[in-house]
Design a protein around this motif. Structure first.
Motif, PDB file in Angstrom:
ATOM      1  N   LEU A   1       0.826  -1.215   0.000  1.00 52.50           N
ATOM      2  CA  LEU A   1       0.000   0.000   0.000  1.00 52.50           C
ATOM      3  C   LEU A   1       0.856   1.259   0.000  1.00 52.50           C
ATOM      4  N   SER A   2       1.940   1.243   0.728  1.00 52.00           N
ATOM      5  CA  SER A   2       2.861   2.383   0.732  1.00 52.00           C
ATOM      6  C   SER A   2       3.432   2.601  -0.666  1.00 52.00           C
ATOM      7  N   TRP A   3       3.831   1.529  -1.322  1.00 52.17           N
ATOM      8  CA  TRP A   3       4.353   1.618  -2.689  1.00 52.17           C
ATOM      9  C   TRP A   3       3.275   2.144  -3.637  1.00 52.17           C
ATOM     10  N   ILE A   4       2.053   1.623  -3.522  1.00 52.05           N
ATOM     11  CA  ILE A   4       0.956   2.086  -4.379  1.00 52.05           C
ATOM     12  C   ILE A   4       0.757   3.596  -4.198  1.00 52.05           C
ATOM     13  N   GLY A   5       0.778   4.052  -2.951  1.00 52.68           N
ATOM     14  CA  GLY A   5       0.620   5.478  -2.685  1.00 52.68           C
ATOM     15  C   GLY A   5       1.691   6.311  -3.367  1.00 52.68           C
ATOM     16  N   ARG A   6       2.940   5.861  -3.254  1.00 47.54           N
ATOM     17  CA  ARG A   6       4.051   6.600  -3.885  1.00 47.54           C
ATOM     18  C   ARG A   6       4.005   6.490  -5.401  1.00 47.54           C
ATOM     19  N   ARG A   7       3.839   5.297  -5.912  1.00 47.42           N
ATOM     20  CA  ARG A   7       3.931   5.048  -7.357  1.00 47.42           C
ATOM     21  C   ARG A   7       2.786   5.705  -8.132  1.00 47.42           C
ATOM     22  N   PHE A   8       1.588   5.675  -7.552  1.00 48.90           N
ATOM     23  CA  PHE A   8       0.417   6.174  -8.263  1.00 48.90           C
ATOM     24  C   PHE A   8      -0.145   7.464  -7.661  1.00 48.90           C
ATOM     25  N   ALA A   9       0.601   8.070  -6.755  1.00 47.61           N
ATOM     26  CA  ALA A   9       0.217   9.338  -6.121  1.00 47.61           C
ATOM     27  C   ALA A   9      -1.178   9.280  -5.517  1.00 47.61           C
ATOM     28  N   LEU A  10      -1.408   8.228  -4.745  1.00 47.17           N
ATOM     29  CA  LEU A  10      -2.696   8.067  -4.070  1.00 47.17           C
ATOM     30  C   LEU A  10      -2.544   8.379  -2.592  1.00 47.17           C
ATOM     31  N   PRO A  11      -3.516   9.080  -2.024  1.00 45.72           N
ATOM     32  CA  PRO A  11      -3.487   9.370  -0.590  1.00 45.72           C
ATOM     33  C   PRO A  11      -4.003   8.157   0.201  1.00 45.72           C
ATOM     34  N   ILE A  12      -3.201   7.117   0.290  1.00 41.17           N
ATOM     35  CA  ILE A  12      -3.616   5.845   0.873  1.00 41.17           C
ATOM     36  C   ILE A  12      -4.251   6.024   2.246  1.00 41.17           C
ATOM     37  N   GLU A  13      -3.676   6.886   3.063  1.00 39.01           N
ATOM     38  CA  GLU A  13      -4.204   7.069   4.419  1.00 39.01           C
ATOM     39  C   GLU A  13      -5.610   7.665   4.431  1.00 39.01           C
ATOM     40  N   GLU A  14      -6.050   8.226   3.323  1.00 38.08           N
ATOM     41  CA  GLU A  14      -7.380   8.829   3.240  1.00 38.08           C
ATOM     42  C   GLU A  14      -8.414   7.913   2.582  1.00 38.08           C
ATOM     43  N   LEU A  15      -7.970   6.780   2.067  1.00 35.43           N
ATOM     44  CA  LEU A  15      -8.876   5.890   1.340  1.00 35.43           C
ATOM     45  C   LEU A  15      -9.450   4.821   2.259  1.00 35.43           C
ATOM     46  N   ASP A  16     -10.644   4.367   1.909  1.00 34.99           N
ATOM     47  CA  ASP A  16     -11.277   3.272   2.629  1.00 34.99           C
ATOM     48  C   ASP A  16     -10.647   1.980   2.121  1.00 34.99           C
ATOM     49  N   LEU A  17      -9.816   1.368   2.948  1.00 32.97           N
ATOM     50  CA  LEU A  17      -9.083   0.187   2.528  1.00 32.97           C
ATOM     51  C   LEU A  17      -9.730  -1.083   3.056  1.00 32.97           C
ATOM     52  N   ASP A  18      -9.915  -2.032   2.169  1.00 35.35           N
ATOM     53  CA  ASP A  18     -10.430  -3.344   2.524  1.00 35.35           C
ATOM     54  C   ASP A  18      -9.480  -4.364   1.919  1.00 35.35           C
ATOM     55  N   PRO A  19      -8.728  -5.086   2.752  1.00 30.98           N
ATOM     56  CA  PRO A  19      -7.774  -6.066   2.225  1.00 30.98           C
ATOM     57  C   PRO A  19      -8.409  -7.066   1.264  1.00 30.98           C
ATOM     58  N   GLN A  20      -9.689  -7.324   1.411  1.00 30.17           N
ATOM     59  CA  GLN A  20     -10.368  -8.260   0.508  1.00 30.17           C
ATOM     60  C   GLN A  20     -10.400  -7.726  -0.926  1.00 30.17           C
ATOM     61  N   ARG A  21     -10.297  -6.419  -1.070  1.00 28.18           N
ATOM     62  CA  ARG A  21     -10.283  -5.817  -2.415  1.00 28.18           C
ATOM     63  C   ARG A  21      -8.879  -5.767  -3.000  1.00 28.18           C
ATOM     64  N   LEU A  22      -7.908  -6.308  -2.285  1.00 28.40           N
ATOM     65  CA  LEU A  22      -6.512  -6.270  -2.737  1.00 28.40           C
ATOM     66  C   LEU A  22      -5.918  -7.679  -2.774  1.00 28.40           C
ATOM     67  N   ARG A  23      -6.740  -8.665  -3.069  1.00 28.16           N
ATOM     68  CA  ARG A  23      -6.306 -10.058  -2.986  1.00 28.16           C
ATOM     69  C   ARG A  23      -5.597 -10.556  -4.242  1.00 28.16           C
ATOM     70  N   SER A  24      -5.756  -9.870  -5.362  1.00 22.38           N
ATOM     71  CA  SER A  24      -5.133 -10.333  -6.616  1.00 22.38           C
ATOM     72  C   SER A  24      -4.579  -9.125  -7.370  1.00 22.38           C
ATOM     73  N   ILE A  25      -3.773  -9.416  -8.357  1.00 21.78           N
ATOM     74  CA  ILE A  25      -3.233  -8.340  -9.195  1.00 21.78           C
ATOM     75  C   ILE A  25      -4.376  -7.608  -9.893  1.00 21.78           C
ATOM     76  N   ASP A  26      -5.349  -8.357 -10.401  1.00 21.95           N
ATOM     77  CA  ASP A  26      -6.503  -7.721 -11.046  1.00 21.95           C
ATOM     78  C   ASP A  26      -7.230  -6.793 -10.072  1.00 21.95           C
ATOM     79  N   ALA A  27      -7.445  -7.265  -8.851  1.00 22.03           N
ATOM     80  CA  ALA A  27      -8.157  -6.460  -7.849  1.00 22.03           C
ATOM     81  C   ALA A  27      -7.356  -5.213  -7.467  1.00 22.03           C
ATOM     82  N   ILE A  28      -6.047  -5.362  -7.340  1.00 23.07           N
ATOM     83  CA  ILE A  28      -5.193  -4.219  -7.007  1.00 23.07           C
ATOM     84  C   ILE A  28      -5.227  -3.197  -8.136  1.00 23.07           C
ATOM     85  N   ALA A  29      -5.155  -3.668  -9.381  1.00 22.33           N
ATOM     86  CA  ALA A  29      -5.213  -2.761 -10.536  1.00 22.33           C
ATOM     87  C   ALA A  29      -6.544  -2.026 -10.569  1.00 22.33           C
TER      88      ALA A  29
END
Length: 87
Positions: free
Chosen positions: A47-75
């Motif tokens: 998530l830290s890498w995603i925030g840096r790489r894609f300029a996303l405010p990760i700490e401000e987003l509603d994060l659900d690990p279930q939505r990050l289970r695969s490469i497709d889901a992460i994309a």
């Protein structure tokens, strides 16, 4: 869907180099949590890498690990949060 493919490819390459250096390929629908590629600590790192790489405010987003289970889901997660409104 070229953007999804591009984002998925970037995520795939990052996961291979950082979290699964002994693997040659990770299927885009592979369950990264169930398969042991990611755990709670490496998910935070990802998530830290995603925030840096894609300029996303990760700490401000509603994060659900279930939505990050695969490469497709992460994309999909990245694309859903990087879509800029038209000006």
């Amino acid at each position: 869907m070229t953007t999804t493919t591009s984002v998925a490819a970037v995520v795939h390459d990052h996961l291979l180099s950082t979290h699964a250096p002994d693997a040659d390929h990770i299927p885009s629908d592979y369950d990264l949590l169930e398969g042991g590629v990611l755990d709670s600590l490496t998910l935070v790192s990802l998530l830290s890498w995603i925030g840096r790489r894609f300029a996303l405010p990760i700490e401000e987003l509603d994060l659900d690990p279930q939505r990050l289970r695969s490469i497709d889901a992460i994309a999909e997660f990245i694309e859903a949060h990087t879509q800029a409104p038209s000006r």
